[in-house]
Design an enzyme around this catalytic site. Structure first.
Site, PDB file in Angstrom:
ATOM      1  N   GLU A  20      40.809  41.055  64.360  1.00  0.00           N
ATOM      2  CA  GLU A  20      41.814  41.203  63.302  1.00  0.00           C
ATOM      3  C   GLU A  20      42.676  42.428  63.531  1.00  0.00           C
ATOM      4  O   GLU A  20      42.224  43.410  64.115  1.00  0.00           O
ATOM      5  CB  GLU A  20      41.115  41.433  61.954  1.00  0.00           C
ATOM      6  CG  GLU A  20      40.409  40.251  61.414  1.00  0.00           C
ATOM      7  CD  GLU A  20      39.721  40.587  60.101  1.00  0.00           C
ATOM      8  OE1 GLU A  20      38.839  39.834  59.713  1.00  0.00           O
ATOM      9  OE2 GLU A  20      40.062  41.614  59.480  1.00  0.00           O
ATOM     10  N   CYS A  28      37.925  45.235  57.035  1.00  0.00           N
ATOM     11  CA  CYS A  28      38.205  44.551  58.286  1.00  0.00           C
ATOM     12  C   CYS A  28      36.979  43.755  58.713  1.00  0.00           C
ATOM     13  O   CYS A  28      35.857  44.201  58.539  1.00  0.00           O
ATOM     14  CB  CYS A  28      38.567  45.562  59.369  1.00  0.00           C
ATOM     15  SG  CYS A  28      40.185  45.228  60.017  1.00  0.00           S
TER      16      CYS A  28
END
Ligand code: SF4
Length: 361
Positions: free
Chosen positions: A99, A347
């Site tokens: 990501e 995250c």
């Protein structure tokens, strides 16, 4: 012995220059290729139209060029943020997911980069930790995240580019130091359209002591942030067991003091306030003791709720009281109420979902 075929974006300019010298190409050719990769962000060798056809074919035989593919794009408008925070889930050539996040502010656009596809350290408050160990990302896969974000900005007609970097996404950067430093070198190479000064790049760590000691003498001008979250050893072990046990506070503090002295730069101590866990005046006093011995600043952040992880964000009264106690002690404190605040913790959520999907399908 034949070399394995390498992704060309993994090479710093210096490394590519050496590779070009091997095939009797001049140094400026490497610069030209790097410009195509990192200023024009091309996805194929054919697009490098200032190179001869023969050289393009040679490059295609010698290297791969496989930018990460955008698998998902999420947006969220947070707080007083001038634009949405945007998160990309990226699929890497081997199918692994990672990501990257774009955090806009009035005078800058920050990219939060991942450095691994999971994390072996498994901190209790972190979505990436739930994935367990992943593999290290290559330098090209890290720079590829910035390219993907700049592509996204350009595709939506926005003229800005990423101006700041934080290595604070999935994974522990200092368990992948050589690749992170190569990525920093490429990102900060002068003359590229997307070049970013090392002073605008922050490496965030849970406190990997031997690597911090190396960074102190690396000559890099990047900034250092350390996720502390408690200045009590026992509490820190409860929150981040592996990191806290491997890198205990009584050993971490002198290394941070050395780093600050050697670089002349403050270390940012990141402290995520968790209700009933690390938010008392006793916690504040212990943090003051830890931070008073060296050049540092404190970044207090809110916890970003993560499904299936049981922590609670503190009230604004608790947060302000905690901050005021630190300020009274003469510490420099910043408070991040919203946008991108707990990105490090948050995250991995998309990647975790991506993994769930792939496990189910
Ligand atoms: S907080 Fe950082 S070090 Fe801890 S598990 Fe998450 S990614 Fe790893």
């Amino acid at each position: 012995m034949t070399r394995p075929i390498q992704n060309i974006t993994d090479l710093t300019l210096q490394q590519l220059t050496l590779r070009m010298a091997e095939i009797k190409e001049p140094a400026w050719r490497a610069k030209q290729i790097h410009q195509w990769l990192f200023s024009h962000r091309v996805h194929t060798f054919e697009e490098m139209t200032t190179l001869s056809k023969a050289l393009r074919e040679r490059l295609a035989e010698t290297f791969t060029l496989t930018p990460p593919e955008v698998a998902q794009h999420n947006e969220a408008q947070e707080g007083a943020c001038p634009g949405p925070t945007e998160k990309l889930l990226l699929r890497l050539p081997d199918g692994a997911m990672t990501e990257t996040v774009l955090i806009p502010a009035t005078n800058r656009i920050t990219a939060c980069l991942s450095t691994q596809t999971g994390c072996a350290l498994q901190c209790k408050f972190c979505a990436t930790g739930t994935l367990g160990a992943g593999r290290n990302l290559t330098p090209g896969e890290m720079v590829g995240q910035v390219n993907a974000l700049n592509d996204m900005l350009a595709a939506s007609g926005r003229e800005q580019k990423v101006t700041n970097i934080v290595f604070m996404g999935m994974g522990e950067p200092l368990l992948n130091t050589p690749n992170v430093l190569d990525a920093v070198e490429t990102l900060s190479t002068r003359g590229y359209d997307s070049a970013i000064s090392q002073r605008k790049i922050t490496i965030s760590t849970v406190g990997v002591i031997p690597e911090i000691a190396k960074l102190a003498t690396s000559g890099m001008k990047t900034k250092l942030a350390v996720s502390l979250h408690s200045a009590f050893q026992e509490k820190r072990e409860a929150l981040m067991p592996l990191a806290a046990r491997n890198y205990p506070l009584n050993e971490l503090q002198p290394v941070l003091a050395h780093y600050a002295k050697k670089t002349g730069e403050p270390v940012t101590l990141v402290y995520m306030l968790l209700e009933g866990v690390n938010d008392t005046m006793d916690d504040a006093r212990q943090l003051i003791r830890f931070a008073s011995g060296f050049f540092c600043k404190i970044n207090l952040i809110d916890y970003n709720s993560i499904v299936n992880i049981n922590f609670t964000t503190v009230s604004s009264e608790t947060r302000d009281r905690f901050r005021d106690r630190l300020l009274e002690a003469g510490l420099q404190v910043t408070l991040r109420k919203s946008y991108g605040t707990s990105i490090h913790a948050a995250c991995g959520q998309l990647a975790a979902k991506g993994m769930e999907h792939s496990h189910k399908s």
